[in-house]
Design an enzyme around this catalytic site. Sequence first.
Site, short mmCIF file in Angstrom:
data_model
loop_
_atom_site.label_atom_id
_atom_site.label_comp_id
_atom_site.label_asym_id
_atom_site.label_seq_id
_atom_site.Cartn_x
_atom_site.Cartn_y
_atom_site.Cartn_z
N CYS A 136 0.82 -1.28 -0.02
CA CYS A 136 -0.20 -0.14 -0.19
C CYS A 136 0.99 1.22 -0.05
O CYS A 136 1.66 1.48 -0.93
CB CYS A 136 -0.98 -0.15 1.24
SG CYS A 136 -2.59 1.04 0.96
N HIS B 23 -3.65 -5.81 1.02
CA HIS B 23 -2.79 -5.91 2.22
C HIS B 23 -2.86 -7.42 2.70
O HIS B 23 -3.59 -7.83 3.07
CB HIS B 23 -3.55 -5.23 3.30
CG HIS B 23 -3.43 -3.65 3.40
ND1 HIS B 23 -2.34 -3.30 4.14
CD2 HIS B 23 -3.94 -2.98 2.77
CE1 HIS B 23 -2.45 -1.51 4.00
NE2 HIS B 23 -3.36 -1.54 3.01
N GLU C 50 -0.95 -8.76 5.06
CA GLU C 50 -0.88 -9.04 6.40
C GLU C 50 -2.26 -8.76 7.09
O GLU C 50 -2.58 -9.05 8.09
CB GLU C 50 0.06 -7.84 6.95
CG GLU C 50 -0.67 -6.19 7.18
CD GLU C 50 -0.97 -5.60 6.05
OE1 GLU C 50 -0.56 -5.97 4.97
OE2 GLU C 50 -1.17 -4.57 6.48
#
Lengths: 1008, 267
Positions: free
Chosen positions: B97, B213, B215
């Site tokens: 990002c 994302h 994570e």
Amino acid sequence: MTQSTHDQERKSPELSKEKSSILCLAVLGEGNTLPTYWIRYDQQIVNRKELEEALVKVLVDSTYQKALLASNQERLSWLEKWIEQGYLFWAEKQFQPGVTDNLSNTIEEALGLTGISSTVEVASGAIYLIGQEELKAWSVQGLEGIKEHAAYSLYHPLVESFHVYDLRKAPPEADCLLAFPSVSLNAPRKPQVIPLALDDEQLMDLSRNRLLALSLDEMKVVRSHYKNKQHRQLRKERGMPEDPTDVELEIIAQTWSEHCKHKIFNAKINYVERKAKGEKPAYHQSINSLYKTYIKGATKKLRPVRQDLLSVFEDNSGIVKWDDETGVCFKVETHNSPSALEPYGGALTGILGVNRDILGTGLGARPIFNTDVFCFASPAKEQPQRPKLLPAETIPRGVRKGVEDGGNKSGIPTVNGAVHFHDGYRAKPLVFCGTGGVLPLKLHGIDHVLKHTVVNDRILMVGGRVGKDGIHGATFSSESLHEGSPVTAVQIGDPFTQKRVIDFVMAAQEKGLISGLTDNGAGGLSSSVGEMATITNGATIDLDKVPLKYPGLDDWEIVISESQERMTLSSSRVDELMELASQYQVEVSDIGHFHDGGSFEVMRGGECVASLALEFLHGGLPPLELEATWHPTDLATRFTGKTAAANPETMLLELLAHENISSREKIVRQYDHEVQGKSVIKQFMGAAQQAPCDAAVILPVLTSRTGLVVSNGLTPQWSDLDPHLMAIMAVDEAIRNGVCVGADPRSFSLLDNFCWPDPVLSERNQDGDYKLGQLVRACQGLYEACLAFTAPLISGKDSMKNDFDDGVLRLSIPPTLLVSAIARVEDIGDCISSELKQADNFIYILVAGEQSLTGSHWQELYGGGGDPKLPALDLEAAPALYGRLHQAIKKGLVTTAHDLSEGGLAVALAEMVIGSACGADIELDALARRENRDDRDFLLFAEGPGRILVEIRKDEKEQFEQLFAKDHVLLGRVTAESRFKASLCGEELVDTTTENLTGAWRKGLPFN
Amino acid sequence: MKGKDKALVLMGDGINCEFETAHALRLAGFNPELIHVSRLIEDPSVLDHCSFLVLPGGFSFGDEIESGKVLAIKLQERVRQRLEKFIESGRLVLGICNGFQALVQMGLLPESTKDGKNTVSLLSNESHHFINTWVELTVPASSRTSSNGFFEGLDHFQLPIRHGEGRLGVPEHLRKDILTHSALVYNSDVNGSFEKIAALKNSRGNVLGMMPHPEAFVRWTHHPAWTSMKLDNPELFRKEKEGKLPEEEAPQGLRILINARKMTEVL
């Protein structure tokens, strides 16, 4: 002490007007709004060519942008091109002097990184090129039309300057163009001594003219304090004048403001109840502080059964024990008055402010989630217009954007919220900003729940610099808006600076460098240092050490300024803190020390400009004595006995599109609600991400499986019918919402936020005593509900003057109580969401309360109707029912649960269908028998507490029914078809597709 | 090499996904260390002792001017050269990002530029709104020919996006070439990105920048439809609860990082 820059005049004076030049740079890229910058620099220090190169490097993306660069005088040469390109008008805007300009601050830092001297100053703005297309899109003509359109859509008149020019006319004089917006203030005044030998009228004039917002009684207490002979002697010994200095008077006013001292909640109240308006009192009660009696009172009673309460009503937020190492804290604040003036800045500073409340809890807590609840007047309806009232549509838009930037840029997920529309909020929008956090219970052997500030600890100011921002914010929010409302009350927050502050404070906390801290919110240093001083019983600060944004502030202004992004720390390890601050690029200033001399002193140029006894400052305020009266609403006036003519399916679709019911997805998607990786139950769940969930679940500790449930209850539509019921319903809604996603109903901790219309009788407020009566009733309801659910209040806040009054028009909000809740779910794997899951499963309704059409959204839309009685919650049955539901969820019998709220059963079930690939087919006959009512509108759309729809696995029907002996009614089954069907006595009431429901539900939000 | 399992996660200056990124890396078998931007600049040699540098998501410098721009300027002066060497040695860089935006701004993606200028840009979403939603993603066929690197064994999956500036803008002359750098595409047009590109990698495949994302999808209970998935596949959720989920059954976000670990193991 590299970071402690004491040269307050770092900026402007070096760039005196004679020596400085102004460059203007506009960026041509996509579209015809050109980001524009004004750059002021000293020609003798900075080489213009180097500066231009650096500016282009920093500000222009050469892959798709070009720079227009000229001195501010020469830039009129740009006009020719624009005329050639067929534009008709051009406009330019920039911030007014002194307004926080985050973009420019970042540019200055970036220029510094490229090696340009820090004496370069930047101001940001934009140029708008306006042609036929724009005029058509805005449906305006000519200069005046553009100006009118631009206000509040292209710029905010309170914080920005905006000029527009006709390209077909002679160009403006270069001198008239927007130049550099510098703050120019007269030299600061020396502190004044304010004589208090005044009569009552003069005392009140003094209070009004200085915006002290103190009442006559309070002014008299101040007068007699300064008359006191002993006190005079003491002051003489200290070399202070007999009368107060302006610094002292302002500190007293801040400390004693409604905002800081909650005078109404602490007042002695003479409360009477009457059977009807105008009748003789039937019941008397004298209440010594609503706060002590009902708010703290409830928690005190629950303490023995709630061992997890670590710190309640003491710190900046309430703390509960989470596990052996961790505490969770939660706080909700309001920022109503600032949001009424400048919605974006008001909401942004609101959310950043409550983040700091969490940061300043214990020895420092890390914010892990935000909540946002808004109450607006609907921009889709005609609303009263007054010069001091912003256009209704600009408020929701600005507030939403403010919360977006506040949360997203701070890396704190916005996980839960609500938006409620009611015409009464035209008086003031309500902006509730909440934040939860985690903190270690112990670190380096020190209890982190408490502050450990000791004598001789230094006082450190961390973060932003001090300007005129927000001066009189605390007193201002304690007043209704009027013609003289100061523009300095408007502020824009700086989430980036604050993020650095949070990172720094967290790092300092981990290293054990902080002995105590609190945030600088309302009242600025006067409040933060004044409050921390009570820990050691004394503090002294030196204003020479406080870094300013620009010179020219009077001493009293520095002390009470509410400039944002500041924390106040106590520490004995200043050098280590300074070193850490330099790595984190946070400004830290050593501004004084704590002592035990019993007073709060303010020094300036080696002289004492304020010396206040802490005992007087914090204990001298006499409690208010107020009158309250209450009588029940005559329901006969609400009950016309009519039934609506429309067919139920049409009514369902119209209710789904109601502004209080429709999808909030447009808002939610613009909030980062997943940052920090803690998300378990989001606002929208299901494969299509369309199922609206009743509450959020997050993982406070990433390595554990225990979930934190966050929910809220807000039911102001019942306030004018029965505030006691309203409070019970708000608590019930918060808890029911939480239970529906899997929360353990015995684990709730609550926050109360009261927003009330002025409840003090006065000439302009003739029914103030009734509004106070409503407050008493609401507090009693809250108290009863908290005890029934064994849900203690751990923190709260009140905002008591939510009225608009410009002398011509007086508007008041409906009495509003927001209940925010946190609770536990032992294993996140047990959580459930609100969309129907599997065909053939059973749909039941669980019941622990009575519902009614009176006060319902159905009644609002279709008039008349209603019931001769109000809804009610069975306070014994409800906690037991939620307990059984929790057991059933843990056993895996329940695949879906959703609470009944606005719009009743039909809307709740429609929402369960909307997020699902399945449909529902229900029959209302059994429910009709139980309710002993057979009118379809009542069964479909009545509203009331204590009701939940559940989906039960098809093979677990028996086990489920055993668990719920009496309080359930079977409604029907989940179907494979994407339809919603409902019938009564064989008559089909609703039969529509999911697509229709979704379409209606998604179009109702009246702002973007 | 030494410290194969060591991953550096950048923090500070408005970066805000560092904790969950470190947590995800730990789950993937790395030994992550948070490092403040200022410290990395002070001592870029810390790069020599790790195999993986991650620039997490966030709003560095408040996302002002252009996302990632000021962070890129800050890193450019002191860290650039060291970073080039790091990349040349085959070690991994992942920008997520805002981290992706910074890598683009530094001119490290789609391919390292000599002058450090960016060749493509990540612009405002077409809607001009920030958007947080889960999206369907596909690893493009062109990218699946040789070793898939970060996306080994992953063709289609879902991850959340959370950005206001994720629309890849590519100047005319690079439009053909950029397709060979496309590492991930959105199944539907979510932000107006060129060719729906969601991630870029360098030709060697050891520098990856992605808007979604990874994570944020390291446990199954991250997924918006998990409460239904659990009914269909209770076994998977039982294994996750007991901490016995085999790597190949891990959520796809985590699998991207597990793939990264496998790539560093052969260094």
